[in-house]
Design a protein around this motif. Structure first.
Motif, PDB file in Angstrom:
ATOM      1  N   PRO A  56       2.082   2.222   5.542  1.00  0.00           N
ATOM      2  CA  PRO A  56       2.765   2.558   4.440  1.00  0.00           C
ATOM      3  C   PRO A  56       3.175   3.737   4.243  1.00  0.00           C
ATOM      4  O   PRO A  56       4.438   4.232   3.821  1.00  0.00           O
ATOM      5  CB  PRO A  56       1.967   2.036   3.280  1.00  0.00           C
ATOM      6  CG  PRO A  56       0.643   2.003   3.896  1.00  0.00           C
ATOM      7  CD  PRO A  56       0.700   1.726   5.017  1.00  0.00           C
ATOM      8  N   ALA A  57       2.492   4.803   4.759  1.00  0.00           N
ATOM      9  CA  ALA A  57       2.908   6.193   4.643  1.00  0.00           C
ATOM     10  C   ALA A  57       4.092   6.739   5.301  1.00  0.00           C
ATOM     11  O   ALA A  57       4.874   7.253   4.959  1.00  0.00           O
ATOM     12  CB  ALA A  57       1.647   7.194   4.679  1.00  0.00           C
ATOM     13  N   GLY A  72       7.035   4.894   4.620  1.00  0.00           N
ATOM     14  CA  GLY A  72       7.807   5.283   3.188  1.00  0.00           C
ATOM     15  C   GLY A  72       8.437   6.534   3.327  1.00  0.00           C
ATOM     16  O   GLY A  72       9.563   6.726   2.690  1.00  0.00           O
ATOM     17  N   SER A  94      -3.372  -1.135   4.875  1.00  0.00           N
ATOM     18  CA  SER A  94      -3.599   0.000   5.676  1.00  0.00           C
ATOM     19  C   SER A  94      -4.429  -0.460   6.812  1.00  0.00           C
ATOM     20  O   SER A  94      -4.520   0.124   8.066  1.00  0.00           O
ATOM     21  CB  SER A  94      -3.981   1.288   5.139  1.00  0.00           C
ATOM     22  OG  SER A  94      -3.028   1.713   3.999  1.00  0.00           O
ATOM     23  N   GLU A 122       3.947  -2.250   6.009  1.00  0.00           N
ATOM     24  CA  GLU A 122       4.890  -1.310   5.493  1.00  0.00           C
ATOM     25  C   GLU A 122       5.554  -1.374   4.301  1.00  0.00           C
ATOM     26  O   GLU A 122       6.313  -0.568   3.873  1.00  0.00           O
ATOM     27  CB  GLU A 122       5.842  -1.203   6.845  1.00  0.00           C
ATOM     28  CG  GLU A 122       5.319  -0.465   8.227  1.00  0.00           C
ATOM     29  CD  GLU A 122       4.799  -1.574   8.806  1.00  0.00           C
ATOM     30  OE1 GLU A 122       3.837  -1.198   9.624  1.00  0.00           O
ATOM     31  OE2 GLU A 122       5.063  -2.660   8.805  1.00  0.00           O
ATOM     32  N   GLY A 131       5.383   0.716   1.099  1.00  0.00           N
ATOM     33  CA  GLY A 131       5.772   2.156   1.405  1.00  0.00           C
ATOM     34  C   GLY A 131       7.481   2.320   1.085  1.00  0.00           C
ATOM     35  O   GLY A 131       7.886   3.241   0.592  1.00  0.00           O
TER      36      GLY A 131
END
Length: 228
Positions: free
Chosen positions: A47-48, A51, A153, A178, A181
């Motif tokens: 996700p980080a 995003g 995650s 994902e 994000g």
């Protein structure tokens, strides 16, 4: 305004979507200089990074005066047994950061229940899909399963964690890494968002013999026509 931005985690997912788009549309005339209706880009795993990369793409497009009209997070996912079949297609009615919170002796505590000021949570850990965009995808993919898609995650890999996740999210049909994000990046940019997944494996103890990657990629290619 440019067209639709479709982001995937890895290049193989992007290639599967591009193959479907190429099969469903006629080649553009050589003198056409406008951007394609659909831009497909891999932005990374988790996700980080997904995003951050999506936010950058949206910001660059907006700064150039050609903002995207919508964003779709697409790719393969794990599916909850009994809720969606391996090889099936899923549309998220909302994307949820399933592991954003805290553990406690009494169980998982969602981040919104930890007493943090609402402004620190942004849009919260639940981002609904844009109703209009979701409706168009549902019409184009009538066989798709619609439900919550969880963003994690750490991929779920035990029977106990699978059961706990399924109990906390009775409407969840799949998990990926994902969607949330990308959804937050889209929300911050004021751009409609949706999530499309095809199921490669059942969620639970990791059993590679039960994975059906080829079927999931074929389903992703078939679903790509809905993105045009």
């Amino acid at each position: 305004m440019t067209g639709l931005l479709v982001v995937t985690a890895v290049p193989a997912e992007a290639e599967a979507i591009r193959a479907g788009l190429a099969a469903s549309t006629a080649p553009a005339p050589p003198d056409v200089t406008e951007p394609p209706d659909v831009t497909v880009l891999p932005v990374g795993v988790g996700p980080a990074v997904a995003g951050a990369a999506t936010a950058r793409l949206l910001a660059l497009a907006e700064a150039a005066g050609r903002p995207y009209r919508a964003v779709v997070s697409a790719g393969i996912a794990g599916g909850f047994v009994g809720r969606v079949a391996v090889g099936g297609t899923v549309l998220a009615d909302r994307s949820v950061a399933a592991d954003l919170g805290a553990e406690s002796p009494a169980g998982f505590i969602p981040v919104e229940d930890l007493g943090m000021p609402p402004e620190l949570l942004g849009g919260g850990r639940i981002v609904p899909a844009d109703p209009g965009l979701l409706a168009r995808l549902r019409a184009a993919l009538p066989g798709a399963t619609v439900g919550t898609v969880l963003t994690v995650s750490t991929v779920t890999g035990t029977a106990a964690s699978t059961a706990a996740l399924a109990e906390r999210h009775p409407d969840a049909v799949a998990e990926a890494m994902e969607g949330y994000g990308v959804a937050v990046a889209a929300a911050q940019a004021g751009v409609p968002f949706a999530e499309l997944r095809t199921v490669s494996n059942p969620i639970g103890p990791r059993d590679r013999s039960a994975w059906r990657m080829r079927e999931a990629f074929a389903a992703l290619t078939a679903a790509a026509a809905a993105l045009h």
